[in-house]
Design an enzyme around this catalytic site. Sequence first.
Site, short mmCIF file in Angstrom:
data_model
loop_
_atom_site.label_atom_id
_atom_site.label_comp_id
_atom_site.label_asym_id
_atom_site.label_seq_id
_atom_site.Cartn_x
_atom_site.Cartn_y
_atom_site.Cartn_z
N GLU A 1 23.68 9.07 47.17
CA GLU A 1 24.04 8.49 45.87
C GLU A 1 24.99 9.44 45.17
OE1 GLU A 1 20.74 7.46 43.23
OE2 GLU A 1 22.07 7.67 41.51
N ARG B 1 29.13 10.70 37.13
CA ARG B 1 29.05 11.58 35.96
C ARG B 1 30.28 12.45 35.79
NH1 ARG B 1 23.37 14.46 35.18
NH2 ARG B 1 21.99 12.77 35.80
N THR C 1 24.91 6.25 38.39
CA THR C 1 25.36 6.36 37.00
C THR C 1 26.40 5.28 36.65
OG1 THR C 1 25.28 8.75 37.46
CG2 THR C 1 25.70 8.12 35.21
N LYS D 1 15.01 1.64 39.65
CA LYS D 1 14.86 3.09 39.56
C LYS D 1 13.93 3.35 38.38
CE LYS D 1 17.87 7.01 38.38
NZ LYS D 1 19.18 7.58 38.69
O1 LIG Z 1 22.96 10.13 36.79
C1 LIG Z 1 22.20 9.15 36.79
O2 LIG Z 1 22.56 8.03 37.08
C2 LIG Z 1 20.81 9.27 36.42
O3 LIG Z 1 20.22 8.31 36.10
C3 LIG Z 1 20.13 10.49 36.43
C4 LIG Z 1 19.80 11.15 37.74
O4 LIG Z 1 19.37 10.25 38.71
C5 LIG Z 1 18.76 12.13 37.44
O5 LIG Z 1 19.18 12.92 36.36
C6 LIG Z 1 18.38 13.01 38.56
O6 LIG Z 1 17.31 13.74 38.09
P1 LIG Z 1 16.93 15.19 38.63
O7 LIG Z 1 16.60 15.05 40.06
O8 LIG Z 1 15.78 15.58 37.79
O9 LIG Z 1 18.16 16.03 38.39
#
Ligand SMILES: O=C(O)C(=O)C[C@H](O)[C@H](O)COP(=O)(O)O
Length: 214
Positions: A43, A47, A71, A131
């Site tokens: 994925e 961002r 995202t 999700k």
């Molecule tokens: O960017 C996106 O689309 C999101 O929705 C957020 C990410 O999936 C999470 O931030 C991952 O979370 P961590 O594994 O805790 O870093």
Amino acid sequence: MDETAAIARLEACGVIPVVVIEDASRAIDLAHALVAGGIDVVEVTLRRPAGLAALEAIARSVPGALPVAGTVVTPAQVQQVKDAGAKAVVSPGFSEAVDEALKAAGLPWLPGVATASDCMRAVAAGRIVAKFFPAETAGGPPALKALSGPFPQMRFCPTGGVGLNNLGSYLALPQVICVGGSWLVPADAIASGDWARVTRLAKEASEAFRALRG
Ligand SMILES: O=C(O)C(=O)C[C@H](O)[C@H](O)COP(=O)(O)O
């Protein structure tokens, strides 16, 4: 690829790496490193500006990895990720506009849900695989179990605060098809090209998943 086939790939992979990438020229090596560790879904989030080009590079050059766009928060991004070769899309939340754009594009979608209201909107749109985000701060496995009461048909990919230390508590729930997280793809490892570390993290995660789910 239809929705069922895409979901089956996520479910078989078990742990979905959430990639935040600053330099698209690293994408192909990164995807190969993940595949070498047994993780064959990537994925790539939008961002950072490099996200779209990174997704495209993986879609074009790494046939062993399923390219997923992350995202995606606006309808306009849907066509961009489709053109880049995404085979599925993940969003942090739910929006009717993004839902409609994805239906028009014919791409599988995991919208983000954290509350019962989000689930109501997702189910009303026919979206039963979502999700669960941000998984840990939204209440973790107990919250997910509670949401499954009124929404027994829903399946989830918990993401946000999930790691090797707690993935077992999510994968113990039958409504969880896979988990997602950024821990497999640390920013410093990507920046320095430490692909051995990425492969090691991927292997650790895929072995943990297989030990729990066979
Ligand atoms: O960017 C996106 O689309 C999101 O929705 C957020 C990410 O999936 C999470 O931030 C991952 O979370 P961590 O594994 O805790 O870093």
